[in-house]
Design a protein around this motif. Structure first.
Motif, PDB file in Angstrom:
ATOM      1  N   LEU A 128       0.828  -1.210   0.000  1.00 53.48           N
ATOM      2  CA  LEU A 128       0.000   0.000   0.000  1.00 53.48           C
ATOM      3  C   LEU A 128       0.860   1.257   0.000  1.00 53.48           C
ATOM      4  CD1 LEU A 128      -2.783   1.255   0.131  1.00 53.48           C
ATOM      5  CD2 LEU A 128      -2.808   0.893   2.601  1.00 53.48           C
ATOM      6  N   ARG A 129       1.922   1.233   0.783  1.00 49.42           N
ATOM      7  CA  ARG A 129       2.829   2.379   0.799  1.00 49.42           C
ATOM      8  C   ARG A 129       3.462   2.597  -0.567  1.00 49.42           C
ATOM      9  NH1 ARG A 129       7.409   1.894   3.823  1.00 49.42           N
ATOM     10  NH2 ARG A 129       7.640   4.157   3.949  1.00 49.42           N
ATOM     11  N   SER A 130       3.833   1.514  -1.222  1.00 52.62           N
ATOM     12  CA  SER A 130       4.451   1.613  -2.544  1.00 52.62           C
ATOM     13  C   SER A 130       3.463   2.172  -3.564  1.00 52.62           C
ATOM     14  CB  SER A 130       4.960   0.238  -2.989  1.00 52.62           C
ATOM     15  OG  SER A 130       5.521   0.312  -4.278  1.00 52.62           O
ATOM     16  N   GLU A 131       2.203   1.759  -3.456  1.00 51.12           N
ATOM     17  CA  GLU A 131       1.176   2.213  -4.403  1.00 51.12           C
ATOM     18  C   GLU A 131       0.828   3.685  -4.203  1.00 51.12           C
ATOM     19  OE1 GLU A 131      -1.247  -2.054  -4.758  1.00 51.12           O
ATOM     20  OE2 GLU A 131      -2.080  -0.363  -3.597  1.00 51.12           O
ATOM     21  N   ARG A 132       0.824   4.136  -2.965  1.00 52.34           N
ATOM     22  CA  ARG A 132       0.294   5.473  -2.668  1.00 52.34           C
ATOM     23  C   ARG A 132       1.366   6.528  -2.390  1.00 52.34           C
ATOM     24  NH1 ARG A 132      -5.121   4.888  -0.858  1.00 52.34           N
ATOM     25  NH2 ARG A 132      -5.991   3.088  -1.979  1.00 52.34           N
ATOM     26  N   LYS A 133       2.639   6.123  -2.303  1.00 53.96           N
ATOM     27  CA  LYS A 133       3.642   7.046  -1.787  1.00 53.96           C
ATOM     28  C   LYS A 133       3.787   8.325  -2.614  1.00 53.96           C
ATOM     29  CE  LYS A 133       7.615   4.697  -3.942  1.00 53.96           C
ATOM     30  NZ  LYS A 133       8.917   4.030  -3.662  1.00 53.96           N
ATOM     31  N   GLU A 134       3.775   8.211  -3.954  1.00 52.79           N
ATOM     32  CA  GLU A 134       3.963   9.395  -4.788  1.00 52.79           C
ATOM     33  C   GLU A 134       2.790  10.354  -4.660  1.00 52.79           C
ATOM     34  OE1 GLU A 134       6.686  10.079  -6.182  1.00 52.79           O
ATOM     35  OE2 GLU A 134       7.672   8.147  -5.851  1.00 52.79           O
ATOM     36  N   LYS A 135       1.567   9.828  -4.789  1.00 57.33           N
ATOM     37  CA  LYS A 135       0.380  10.683  -4.688  1.00 57.33           C
ATOM     38  C   LYS A 135       0.241  11.256  -3.282  1.00 57.33           C
ATOM     39  CE  LYS A 135      -2.366   8.503  -8.340  1.00 57.33           C
ATOM     40  NZ  LYS A 135      -3.646   7.796  -8.675  1.00 57.33           N
ATOM     41  N   PHE A 136       0.636  10.464  -2.290  1.00 59.60           N
ATOM     42  CA  PHE A 136       0.531  10.913  -0.903  1.00 59.60           C
ATOM     43  C   PHE A 136       1.432  12.119  -0.669  1.00 59.60           C
ATOM     44  CE2 PHE A 136       0.988  10.770   3.695  1.00 59.60           C
ATOM     45  CZ  PHE A 136      -0.271  10.362   4.124  1.00 59.60           C
ATOM     46  N   ILE A 137       2.662  12.053  -1.176  1.00 55.58           N
ATOM     47  CA  ILE A 137       3.605  13.169  -1.019  1.00 55.58           C
ATOM     48  C   ILE A 137       3.106  14.398  -1.774  1.00 55.58           C
ATOM     49  CG2 ILE A 137       5.928  13.990  -1.531  1.00 55.58           C
ATOM     50  CD1 ILE A 137       6.946  11.183  -1.054  1.00 55.58           C
ATOM     51  N   GLU A 138       2.613  14.188  -2.992  1.00 53.43           N
ATOM     52  CA  GLU A 138       2.109  15.305  -3.798  1.00 53.43           C
ATOM     53  C   GLU A 138       0.938  16.003  -3.112  1.00 53.43           C
ATOM     54  OE1 GLU A 138       1.077  13.897  -7.643  1.00 53.43           O
ATOM     55  OE2 GLU A 138       3.118  13.276  -8.172  1.00 53.43           O
ATOM     56  N   LYS A 139       0.073  15.216  -2.509  1.00 48.96           N
ATOM     57  CA  LYS A 139      -1.142  15.775  -1.909  1.00 48.96           C
ATOM     58  C   LYS A 139      -0.885  16.387  -0.540  1.00 48.96           C
ATOM     59  CE  LYS A 139      -5.917  14.599  -0.717  1.00 48.96           C
ATOM     60  NZ  LYS A 139      -6.967  13.539  -0.732  1.00 48.96           N
ATOM     61  N   HIS A 140      -0.058  15.728   0.270  1.00 45.87           N
ATOM     62  CA  HIS A 140       0.088  16.143   1.663  1.00 45.87           C
ATOM     63  C   HIS A 140       1.452  16.735   2.005  1.00 45.87           C
ATOM     64  CE1 HIS A 140      -3.727  14.164   2.458  1.00 45.87           C
ATOM     65  NE2 HIS A 140      -3.260  13.039   1.933  1.00 45.87           N
ATOM     66  N   GLY A 141       2.432  16.573   1.120  1.00 46.12           N
ATOM     67  CA  GLY A 141       3.748  17.126   1.390  1.00 46.12           C
ATOM     68  C   GLY A 141       4.521  16.386   2.461  1.00 46.12           C
ATOM     69  N   VAL A 142       4.158  15.137   2.724  1.00 46.09           N
ATOM     70  CA  VAL A 142       4.836  14.330   3.737  1.00 46.09           C
ATOM     71  C   VAL A 142       4.802  12.877   3.287  1.00 46.09           C
ATOM     72  CG1 VAL A 142       2.719  13.943   5.095  1.00 46.09           C
ATOM     73  CG2 VAL A 142       4.953  13.843   6.217  1.00 46.09           C
ATOM     74  N   LYS A 143       5.813  12.087   3.691  1.00 49.59           N
ATOM     75  CA  LYS A 143       5.870  10.688   3.296  1.00 49.59           C
ATOM     76  C   LYS A 143       4.867   9.854   4.091  1.00 49.59           C
ATOM     77  CE  LYS A 143      10.747  10.587   1.895  1.00 49.59           C
ATOM     78  NZ  LYS A 143      12.080   9.953   2.157  1.00 49.59           N
ATOM     79  N   LEU A 144       4.395   8.798   3.463  1.00 47.63           N
ATOM     80  CA  LEU A 144       3.529   7.838   4.141  1.00 47.63           C
ATOM     81  C   LEU A 144       4.428   6.803   4.803  1.00 47.63           C
ATOM     82  CD1 LEU A 144       0.747   6.666   4.793  1.00 47.63           C
ATOM     83  CD2 LEU A 144       0.767   5.510   2.578  1.00 47.63           C
ATOM     84  N   GLY A 145       4.641   6.939   6.093  1.00 48.25           N
ATOM     85  CA  GLY A 145       5.561   6.060   6.813  1.00 48.25           C
ATOM     86  C   GLY A 145       4.851   4.930   7.531  1.00 48.25           C
ATOM     87  N   PHE A 146       5.620   4.126   8.248  1.00 45.88           N
ATOM     88  CA  PHE A 146       5.052   3.003   8.997  1.00 45.88           C
ATOM     89  C   PHE A 146       4.331   3.468  10.259  1.00 45.88           C
ATOM     90  CE2 PHE A 146       8.343   0.702   6.580  1.00 45.88           C
ATOM     91  CZ  PHE A 146       7.592  -0.373   6.119  1.00 45.88           C
ATOM     92  N   MET A 147       4.822   4.553  10.885  1.00 48.31           N
ATOM     93  CA  MET A 147       4.289   4.946  12.183  1.00 48.31           C
ATOM     94  C   MET A 147       2.822   5.314  12.124  1.00 48.31           C
ATOM     95  SD  MET A 147       6.500   4.366  14.431  1.00 48.31           S
ATOM     96  CE  MET A 147       5.514   5.057  15.742  1.00 48.31           C
ATOM     97  N   SER A 148       2.366   5.888  11.012  1.00 49.70           N
ATOM     98  CA  SER A 148       0.944   6.244  10.926  1.00 49.70           C
ATOM     99  C   SER A 148       0.079   4.987  10.906  1.00 49.70           C
ATOM    100  CB  SER A 148       0.676   7.106   9.689  1.00 49.70           C
ATOM    101  OG  SER A 148       1.164   6.487   8.514  1.00 49.70           O
ATOM    102  N   PHE A 149       0.531   3.926  10.232  1.00 49.32           N
ATOM    103  CA  PHE A 149      -0.222   2.667  10.219  1.00 49.32           C
ATOM    104  C   PHE A 149      -0.315   2.087  11.628  1.00 49.32           C
ATOM    105  CE2 PHE A 149       0.984   2.919   5.757  1.00 49.32           C
ATOM    106  CZ  PHE A 149      -0.140   2.424   5.102  1.00 49.32           C
ATOM    107  N   PHE A 150       0.817   2.090  12.338  1.00 48.77           N
ATOM    108  CA  PHE A 150       0.826   1.514  13.684  1.00 48.77           C
ATOM    109  C   PHE A 150       0.014   2.367  14.658  1.00 48.77           C
ATOM    110  CE2 PHE A 150       4.146  -1.029  11.899  1.00 48.77           C
ATOM    111  CZ  PHE A 150       4.149  -2.192  12.643  1.00 48.77           C
ATOM    112  N   THR A 151       0.100   3.670  14.507  1.00 51.46           N
ATOM    113  CA  THR A 151      -0.668   4.556  15.392  1.00 51.46           C
ATOM    114  C   THR A 151      -2.161   4.345  15.195  1.00 51.46           C
ATOM    115  OG1 THR A 151       1.096   6.219  15.326  1.00 51.46           O
ATOM    116  CG2 THR A 151      -1.084   6.962  16.037  1.00 51.46           C
TER     117      THR A 151
END
Length: 420
Positions: free
Chosen positions: A230-253
């Motif tokens: 999921l991170r691999s699929e969404r990482k580019e769009k996630f950064i473009e939209k939010h200006g931050v990387k989609l990391g592991f900590m958000s999933f665990f939190t």
């Protein structure tokens, strides 16, 4: 001539160490200007001048331990910059070095008085009390070390001081006296380094937790294939939209928040004979810094989306590394996550962050051969999870089920991401 004193810092913080003077003797400062940085148990605090004028004397030098109310410098509102002898400050620092070998009788008397004062007040320094309680104790002339708190966490409140004044509080002299620490001499070369105030506090708190809580740890492992996909699929769009990387900590939190909703006792704490069930989800994220471990808190993590969690963790981590954390960043968490995997840890038993009753330990991701439901064998990215919990209110069954729920949410993260 006015005095610069150590102000009331925060609840439970009564002393600090002079970390760095931001001004020199003879400097002109304006009211509100920061003049000195104090290292306290939890954060570094800048002390601002309450007056405009010239620093005429620096009384406490870098490395000195000071308490709330201590005079650390003097300031003259009528003096002009450059009119003050600036050599005396360096002379004080030099005198500190010299007194260890060739102290004069006058210096001996002064040092002995200072030592006696510290010995008399040491027990008061170690107690945890609210600023209101400390103020009331000073008014009544009560030694805080003789006050028995009602709060099970040991925090003294104004009503406890009132009880002590009436002679109804139990004397803390019944507590076991600490034995003096014996210094061991070595035949081979060693280096002695004074522990920082923060490291001393960390050491003290960790021992207290192990002595007071019925701590137990349970383990499980999680397959992170879908999280990584999921991170691999969404990482580019996630950064473009939010200006931050989609990391592991958000999933665990977010997984922890979901599991806490299903098993609320892990989001509680003990106060006396009561269990306080917290209806909020303020998740502490352990951050390692040069000065030791700190646990800033992501507030209302249940109300944040993945981008909000990532941004908040990033901001808190940067503040921790830059020593810009405030007391409000560290107080009031309901559950903690610690990630030893960033340093290569495969398995650990994390220690509770009192008064919380649960902490989740993340570990290194390792590719391992896994037997699938159809008996085929696949190589999967696996992580061991560890949940330490307080067995006084959390039973083993509930702890295991909580950890299984975290595992389930991480292994099927698409709904977790969509639901936020």
């Amino acid at each position: 001539m006015n005095e610069i004193k150590v102000p009331e810092l925060a609840e439970s913080i009564t002393e600090g160490t002079i970390a760095e003077w931001l001004v020199k003797q003879g400097d002109k400062v304006e009211k509100g200007d920061p003049v000195v940085e104090l290292e306290t148990d939890k954060v570094n605090v800048e002390v601002n001048s309450e007056y405009s004028g010239v620093i005429t004397e620096i009384i406490q030098v870098e490395g000195d331990d000071v308490e709330v109310g201590d005079v650390i410098a003097k300031i003259d509102e009528n003096a002009e910059a450059g009119s003050v002898n600036t050599e005396s400050a360096q002379g004080q620092a030099d005198a500190k070095e010299e007194k260890q070998t060739e102290a004069s009788p006058k210096q001996d008397i002064k040092e002995e008085a200072k030592k006696d004062f510290k010995e008399e007040t040491q027990t008061s320094v170690d107690v945890i009390a609210s600023p209101a309680a400390r103020k009331r104790a000073r008014e009544l002339g009560i030694d805080l070390s003789k006050v028995s708190p009602r709060d099970p966490l040991g925090r003294i409140r104004p009503e406890d001081v009132e009880d002590a004044a009436k002679g109804t509080a139990k004397s803390s002299e019944q507590k076991e006296e600490k034995k003096p620490i014996e210094k061991i001499e070595f035949d081979k070369p060693v280096e002695r380094i004074k522990m920082s105030r923060r490291r001393q506090t960390i050491a003290k708190r960790l021992v207290e937790v192990q002595q007071e809580a019925a701590m137990l740890t349970t383990f499980n492992e999680v397959d992170l294939t879908n999280v990584m996909k999921l991170r691999s699929e969404r990482k580019e769009k996630f950064i473009e939209k939010h200006g931050v990387k989609l990391g592991f900590m958000s999933f665990f939190t977010k997984a922890v928040v979901g599991a806490l909703k299903d098993f609320p006792l892990l989001n509680a704490e003990i106060q006396g004979n009561e269990i306080v069930m917290k209806k909020f989800y303020d998740i502490g994220i352990a951050v390692s810094t040069e000065d030791g471990l700190v646990v800033p808190v992501v507030r209302d993590a249940d109300r944040l989306d993945f981008a909000g969690v990532e941004k908040e963790i990033g901001n808190l981590g940067k503040k921790a590394r830059d020593k810009k954390l405030e007391m409000s960043d560290l107080q009031g968490g309901s559950f903690t996550i610690t990630n030893g995997g960033t340093f290569g840890s495969m398995l650990s038993t994390p220690i509770l962050n009192a008064p919380q009753v649960g902490i989740l330990g993340m570990h290194n991701i390792q590719k391992r051969a896994v037997v699938m439901p159809d008996d085929s064998i696949e190589v999967r990215p696996m992580m061991y999870l560890a949940l330490s919990y307080d067995h006084r209110i959390v039973d083993g069954k509930e702890a295991v089920q909580f950890l299984v729920r975290v595992k389930q949410l991480l292994e099927d993260p698409y709904d977790l991401l969509l639901e936020g």
